[in-house]
Motif scaffolding. Structure first.
Motif: not given
Length: 336
Positions: A194-195, A198-200
């Motif tokens: 999940v973390r 959120s990366y580009e």
């Protein structure tokens, strides 16, 4: 000339007296269910299937597990799969399910493995899981460390005498820590995914692995996808069976190992996290999600082969039996 009377004649042999037929003696006829078991059983494992049933073009029956195993064996040996009875060709298109046999088997009686009572096969699963008084159950204090396992009808007596709920917190702490450690590992993997989403730089692609044969003296089966674009780079996914074992068709336990290869030339290092999930047209629907990472570079263009976490060996045979293997791969670039 002296005459011989009929009374004076003697016979050298007495006529054979036929044995009287016993009225109570009857030929033992097998029960109808036993005869049906022999007719409807799988031609490979000779057991009554509990799942889907397939038939060849001449009507010989195969359970789903044996059917996919035959197709997987043929793929590994680079041969055509054949029916074990009549040797006709079998394939995904040449065979079909026999719904009538499936329904007939569901109505045949079978013994409960715990209490021995007879139920129709359609009712037996519910009985074994929910209503059988002899079904094995764990103590409700198993999370506190109780290892008792016994029949359901003895559960109430055991619970009333179980010492674990009366133990101190210090005594039950190791068992709770073990459970918590396993859950923490699962949550950590989920939170990491999940973390990273959120990366580009995040990309996913549906890939199709096709079977090929190596050009070695002893040819080996391997899989490779077409080139696909993700994160503005060109990639290929490869797979082999049992780490390129010499004769994988001779073993029961089979596994697929996956490798990610970058085809774009790199001038600097590139850290990638990736994981695979079943694709929209995949023959398997459930598999464990393993988050993998690798640092690619000018000299490091291939990840090591890592085992695909499938539920069991039957799921591996499903993939091997298919003409292509479908996955969805998710790639995440870690920012520097």
């Amino acid at each position: 000339m002296e005459e011989i009377s009929i009374d004076d004649k003697t016979t050298e042999e007495e006529p054979v007296i036929k044995k009287a037929k016993c009225v109570g003696e009857e030929r033992k006829v097998p029960r109808l269910e036993d005869r049906l078991n022999g007719i409807l059983c799988c031609a490979v494992c000779l057991d009554l299937p509990s799942t889907q049933i397939f038939q060849c073009s001449f009507g010989h029956l195969m359970c789903a597990s044996c059917y996919t195993h035959l197709l997987a064996d043929a793929r590994l040996k680079d041969e055509g799969a054949t029916c074990p009875n009549c040797r006709c060709d079998i394939s995904k298109t040449a065979c079909c399910r026999n719904l009538a046999v499936e329904k007939a088997i569901s109505e045949l009686p079978d013994d409960c493995p715990h209490c021995g009572q007879k139920f129709s096969r359609s009712e037996l699963d519910h009985h074994v899981r929910s209503t059988c008084a002899d079904r094995p159950v764990e103590c409700k204090y198993s999370q506190l460390g109780c290892s008792w396992c016994g029949p359901w009808h003895e559960l109430e007596v055991h619970v009333s005498e179980c010492p674990h709920p009366k133990k101190s917190g210090e005594d039950i702490l190791p068992a709770l820590q073990l459970i918590e450690r396993d859950k923490d590992q699962q949550i950590e993997v989920l939170n990491s995914i999940v973390r990273m989403l959120s990366y580009e730089s995040v990309s996913f692609c549906d890939i199709q692995l096709r079977p090929f044969r190596s050009e070695d003296f002893l040819t080996k089966l391997f899989y490779e996808s077409s080139r696909f674009t993700a994160l503005e780079k060109q990639w290929v996914v490869k797979a082999n069976v049992n780490d390129n074992q010499k004769y994988p068709e001779r073993v029961i336990n089979r596994r697929l190992c996956i490798q990610l290869v970058i085809k774009t030339k790199l001038t600097a290092s590139l850290t990638i996290y990736y994981f695979l999930i079943p694709g929209p047209h995949s023959s398997v629907k459930t598999m464990k999600t393993d988050l993998r990472n690798f640092e690619f570079g000018p000299e490091a263009v291939e990840t090591p082969f890592t085992e695909l976490s499938l539920v069991d060996n039957a799921e591996t045979n499903k993939l091997l039996a298919a003409k292509t293997i479908n996955f969805r791969i998710v790639l995440i670039q870690v920012p520097k």
